[in-house]
Design a protein around this motif. Structure first.
Motif, short mmCIF file in Angstrom:
data_model
loop_
_atom_site.label_atom_id
_atom_site.label_comp_id
_atom_site.label_asym_id
_atom_site.label_seq_id
_atom_site.Cartn_x
_atom_site.Cartn_y
_atom_site.Cartn_z
N MET A 46 0.84 -1.18 0.00
CA MET A 46 0.00 0.00 0.00
C MET A 46 0.89 1.24 0.00
O MET A 46 1.82 1.35 0.77
N LYS A 47 0.58 2.18 -0.87
CA LYS A 47 1.38 3.40 -1.01
C LYS A 47 1.03 4.40 0.10
O LYS A 47 -0.13 4.69 0.34
N ARG A 48 2.06 4.93 0.76
CA ARG A 48 1.84 5.92 1.81
C ARG A 48 1.71 7.31 1.19
O ARG A 48 2.47 7.66 0.30
N LYS A 49 0.74 8.06 1.67
CA LYS A 49 0.52 9.41 1.17
C LYS A 49 1.45 10.37 1.91
O LYS A 49 1.69 10.20 3.11
N PRO A 50 1.98 11.38 1.21
CA PRO A 50 2.88 12.35 1.85
C PRO A 50 2.17 13.12 2.96
O PRO A 50 1.02 13.53 2.81
N ILE A 51 2.87 13.29 4.06
CA ILE A 51 2.32 13.99 5.22
C ILE A 51 2.69 15.47 5.13
O ILE A 51 3.86 15.83 4.99
N ALA A 52 1.67 16.33 5.20
CA ALA A 52 1.91 17.78 5.16
C ALA A 52 2.10 18.33 6.57
O ALA A 52 2.94 19.20 6.80
N ILE A 53 1.31 17.82 7.51
CA ILE A 53 1.40 18.24 8.91
C ILE A 53 1.37 16.99 9.78
O ILE A 53 0.36 16.28 9.80
N PRO A 54 2.46 16.71 10.48
CA PRO A 54 2.46 15.52 11.33
C PRO A 54 1.58 15.72 12.56
O PRO A 54 1.39 16.85 13.03
N ALA A 55 1.05 14.63 13.07
CA ALA A 55 0.23 14.67 14.27
C ALA A 55 1.07 15.13 15.46
O ALA A 55 2.28 14.89 15.53
N ASP A 56 0.41 15.79 16.40
CA ASP A 56 1.06 16.21 17.65
C ASP A 56 1.20 14.96 18.52
O ASP A 56 0.20 14.36 18.92
N PRO A 57 2.43 14.54 18.82
CA PRO A 57 2.61 13.31 19.60
C PRO A 57 2.05 13.39 21.02
O PRO A 57 1.83 12.37 21.65
N THR A 58 1.81 14.60 21.53
CA THR A 58 1.26 14.75 22.88
C THR A 58 -0.26 14.70 22.90
O THR A 58 -0.86 14.72 23.96
N ASP A 59 -0.88 14.65 21.72
CA ASP A 59 -2.35 14.62 21.62
C ASP A 59 -2.77 13.28 21.02
O ASP A 59 -2.62 13.05 19.82
N PRO A 60 -3.33 12.38 21.82
CA PRO A 60 -3.69 11.06 21.31
C PRO A 60 -4.80 11.07 20.26
O PRO A 60 -4.98 10.11 19.52
N GLU A 61 -5.55 12.17 20.17
CA GLU A 61 -6.65 12.25 19.19
C GLU A 61 -6.22 12.93 17.89
O GLU A 61 -6.99 12.97 16.93
N ASP A 62 -5.01 13.48 17.85
CA ASP A 62 -4.53 14.17 16.66
C ASP A 62 -4.09 13.14 15.62
O ASP A 62 -3.64 12.05 15.95
N ARG A 63 -4.22 13.51 14.35
CA ARG A 63 -3.82 12.63 13.25
C ARG A 63 -2.96 13.40 12.27
O ARG A 63 -3.03 14.63 12.18
N ASP A 64 -2.14 12.67 11.52
CA ASP A 64 -1.36 13.29 10.45
C ASP A 64 -2.32 13.88 9.41
O ASP A 64 -3.41 13.36 9.19
N VAL A 65 -1.88 14.97 8.78
CA VAL A 65 -2.64 15.56 7.68
C VAL A 65 -1.83 15.33 6.41
O VAL A 65 -0.67 15.75 6.32
N THR A 66 -2.45 14.65 5.46
CA THR A 66 -1.77 14.40 4.19
C THR A 66 -1.81 15.66 3.33
O THR A 66 -2.62 16.56 3.57
N THR A 67 -0.97 15.71 2.31
CA THR A 67 -1.00 16.86 1.40
C THR A 67 -2.35 16.92 0.70
O THR A 67 -2.88 18.01 0.49
N GLU A 68 -2.92 15.78 0.37
CA GLU A 68 -4.25 15.77 -0.27
C GLU A 68 -5.31 16.29 0.70
O GLU A 68 -6.19 17.07 0.32
N GLY A 69 -5.24 15.88 1.95
CA GLY A 69 -6.19 16.34 2.96
C GLY A 69 -6.09 17.84 3.20
O GLY A 69 -7.10 18.53 3.37
N LEU A 70 -4.87 18.34 3.20
CA LEU A 70 -4.66 19.78 3.38
C LEU A 70 -5.25 20.56 2.20
O LEU A 70 -5.95 21.55 2.38
N LYS A 71 -5.00 20.07 1.00
CA LYS A 71 -5.53 20.72 -0.20
C LYS A 71 -7.06 20.69 -0.19
O LYS A 71 -7.72 21.69 -0.49
N ARG A 72 -7.64 19.56 0.19
CA ARG A 72 -9.09 19.43 0.27
C ARG A 72 -9.66 20.42 1.28
O ARG A 72 -10.66 21.09 1.02
N GLY A 73 -9.00 20.57 2.42
CA GLY A 73 -9.44 21.51 3.45
C GLY A 73 -9.33 22.96 3.01
O GLY A 73 -10.20 23.78 3.31
#
Length: 92
Positions: free
Chosen positions: A1-28
């Motif tokens: 499975m191909k990994r999508k590039p990460i635009a904004i990594p998740a905050d490691p101190t926040d268990p509910e935070d998730r990585d934001v992909t470049t596609e997700g950032l563009k969509r937002g």
């Protein structure tokens, strides 16, 4: 499975935070542009959809970033932002 590039990594101190992909950032970013254009015109989603001939369900999907608005739609939104009355008259 191909990994999508990460635009904004998740905050490691926040268990509910998730990585934001470049596609997700563009969509937002596209969702924000559409929503801001509509609200600056003072229109509800239904009013905007009717005035500019966009299916209201499609508009909702774009604004909520469930679906990424295609390039042609972003161009249309930018024209609407600059010339809303002209566009409304053209599609009437």
């Amino acid at each position: 499975m191909k990994r999508k590039p990460i635009a904004i990594p998740a905050d490691p101190t926040d268990p509910e935070d998730r990585d934001v992909t470049t596609e997700g950032l563009k969509r937002g970013q596209r969702a924000r542009l559409i929503r801001m254009t509509r609200t600056e015109l003072g229109l509800t989603q239904t009013e905007f959809a009717q005035r500019f001939q966009v299916p209201v369900g499609t508009l909702r999907d774009w604004e909520q970033a469930r679906v990424m608005a295609p390039d042609f739609a972003i161009a249309y939104i930018k024209v609407i932002a600059q010339h809303p009355d002209m566009v409304a008259k053209a599609v009437a």
